[in-house]
Design an enzyme around this catalytic site. Structure first.
Site, PDB file in Angstrom:
ATOM      1  N   LYS A  32      27.643 -45.410 -35.943  1.00 53.30           N
ATOM      2  CA  LYS A  32      28.145 -45.518 -34.641  1.00 53.30           C
ATOM      3  C   LYS A  32      28.126 -46.937 -33.961  1.00 53.30           C
ATOM      4  O   LYS A  32      27.030 -47.569 -33.983  1.00 53.30           O
ATOM      5  CB  LYS A  32      27.200 -44.552 -33.511  1.00 53.30           C
ATOM      6  CG  LYS A  32      27.693 -44.581 -32.292  1.00 53.30           C
ATOM      7  CD  LYS A  32      26.843 -43.821 -31.179  1.00 53.30           C
ATOM      8  CE  LYS A  32      25.457 -44.304 -30.967  1.00 53.30           C
ATOM      9  NZ  LYS A  32      25.704 -45.318 -29.961  1.00 53.30           N
ATOM     10  N   LYS A  60      32.595 -44.613 -24.256  1.00 54.28           N
ATOM     11  CA  LYS A  60      32.258 -43.654 -23.126  1.00 54.28           C
ATOM     12  C   LYS A  60      33.326 -43.949 -22.212  1.00 54.28           C
ATOM     13  O   LYS A  60      33.002 -44.306 -21.062  1.00 54.28           O
ATOM     14  CB  LYS A  60      30.939 -43.720 -22.640  1.00 54.28           C
ATOM     15  CG  LYS A  60      29.905 -43.443 -23.428  1.00 54.28           C
ATOM     16  CD  LYS A  60      28.481 -43.741 -22.889  1.00 54.28           C
ATOM     17  CE  LYS A  60      27.174 -43.247 -23.872  1.00 54.28           C
ATOM     18  NZ  LYS A  60      26.955 -44.254 -25.026  1.00 54.28           N
ATOM     19  N   ILE A  64      40.687 -44.347 -14.526  1.00 48.77           N
ATOM     20  CA  ILE A  64      41.789 -43.684 -14.135  1.00 48.77           C
ATOM     21  C   ILE A  64      42.330 -42.913 -15.334  1.00 48.77           C
ATOM     22  O   ILE A  64      42.214 -43.593 -16.650  1.00 48.77           O
ATOM     23  CB  ILE A  64      42.766 -44.447 -13.323  1.00 48.77           C
ATOM     24  CG1 ILE A  64      43.414 -45.588 -14.102  1.00 48.77           C
ATOM     25  CG2 ILE A  64      41.839 -44.877 -11.988  1.00 48.77           C
ATOM     26  CD1 ILE A  64      44.558 -46.247 -13.365  1.00 48.77           C
ATOM     27  N   THR A  67      44.740 -45.456 -17.713  1.00 44.85           N
ATOM     28  CA  THR A  67      43.853 -46.377 -18.538  1.00 44.85           C
ATOM     29  C   THR A  67      42.933 -45.806 -19.614  1.00 44.85           C
ATOM     30  O   THR A  67      43.201 -46.530 -20.640  1.00 44.85           O
ATOM     31  CB  THR A  67      43.050 -47.034 -17.399  1.00 44.85           C
ATOM     32  OG1 THR A  67      43.726 -47.664 -16.409  1.00 44.85           O
ATOM     33  CG2 THR A  67      42.053 -48.106 -18.033  1.00 44.85           C
ATOM     34  N   ARG A 170      14.122 -38.018 -32.394  1.00 48.61           N
ATOM     35  CA  ARG A 170      12.657 -38.864 -32.754  1.00 48.61           C
ATOM     36  C   ARG A 170      11.992 -37.749 -33.642  1.00 48.61           C
ATOM     37  O   ARG A 170      12.017 -36.580 -33.617  1.00 48.61           O
ATOM     38  CB  ARG A 170      11.998 -39.002 -31.653  1.00 48.61           C
ATOM     39  CG  ARG A 170      12.678 -39.927 -30.333  1.00 48.61           C
ATOM     40  CD  ARG A 170      12.565 -41.566 -30.972  1.00 48.61           C
ATOM     41  NE  ARG A 170      13.066 -42.591 -30.011  1.00 48.61           N
ATOM     42  CZ  ARG A 170      14.407 -42.798 -29.823  1.00 48.61           C
ATOM     43  NH1 ARG A 170      15.574 -42.097 -30.652  1.00 48.61           N
ATOM     44  NH2 ARG A 170      14.710 -43.741 -28.982  1.00 48.61           N
TER      45      ARG A 170
END
Length: 225
Positions: A32, A60, A64, A67, A170
């Site tokens: 990632k 993320k 608009i 875009t 975790r």
């Protein structure tokens, strides 16, 4: 299990990222790349990582609709295997992103529901995550990023093929740091997670390769019960 384990390259530069890639090798299937690393190194690093592993571009997008659609097209041209938007952008933005992603059928498009660092009460987070997951499904996305605590309900509501990607992994005595809603690898798999995103527990380990294999072992144990 390597195909379901994503290692977050939460490092400042390409040198460290590529060193981790080489060290982890075939113990993981995905890396990632988030905001910090992408801003520092850009498309060249995406290409370098993508030459050997699948890439989840974790930016993320939240803007608009036009875009965001253009950003999705740019991500598709980079050849990434997965990219995300933030579901908080609303249904029109999600639909525009899904429409743009149609040109890249091998790229998975997912939406962030609630950040695992968000301090909202667990019950409220579960409601918001489910609502946003259903909105993302209806808009044509492939899945969502959610905590393990919401994954099972999202699977039930959105269907078994709707992807759940869960950070906040975790185990042992590891520091939770900024994560609020966490689980260990076995609990995440049992809870309905398709992909596990693991950052610091692997990349900050004394032996990252051993830590990745430990995570896989716990994931496998959950499937054997």
């Amino acid at each position: 299990m390597r195909s379901r384990l994503m290692v977050a390259l939460d490092v400042p530069d390409a040198g460290q990222a590529l060193a981790l890639r080489d060290q982890l090798g075939d113990t993981v299937g995905w890396f990632k790349i988030g905001l910090r690393l992408f801003v520092a190194e850009g498309p060249q690093l995406v290409a370098a990582i993508g030459a050997t592993h699948k890439v989840f571009l974790d930016l993320k997008f939240h803007d608009i609709p036009n875009t965001v659609a253009e950003a999705i097209e740019s991500a598709g041209r980079l050849g990434v295997d997965m990219v995300n938007v933030h579901a908080g952008g609303g249904v029109e933005m999600l639909a525009a992103a899904a429409k743009a992603a149609e040109a890249f059928p091998d790229m998975l498009l997912i939406a962030v529901t609630v950040l695992t660092s968000d301090a909202m009460p667990k019950e409220q987070a579960a409601v918001v995550a489910l609502e946003r997951a259903q909105m993302a499904r209806d808009a044509g996305l492939d899945g969502v990023v959610c905590s393990v605590h919401e994954a099972a309900a999202i699977k039930h509501a959105c269907g078994p093929h709707f992807i759940t990607v869960t950070p906040g992994i975790r185990w042992g005595d590891q520091d939770l740091q900024d994560q609020k809603r966490v689980a260990d690898p076995a609990g995440a798999i049992r809870g309905g997670s398709d992909y596990l995103v693991v950052g610091r527990p692997i990349i900050k380990a004394a032996d990252p390769r051993a830590a990745a294999l430990e995570a896989q072992s716990m994931m496998h144990s959950a499937l054997c019960l």
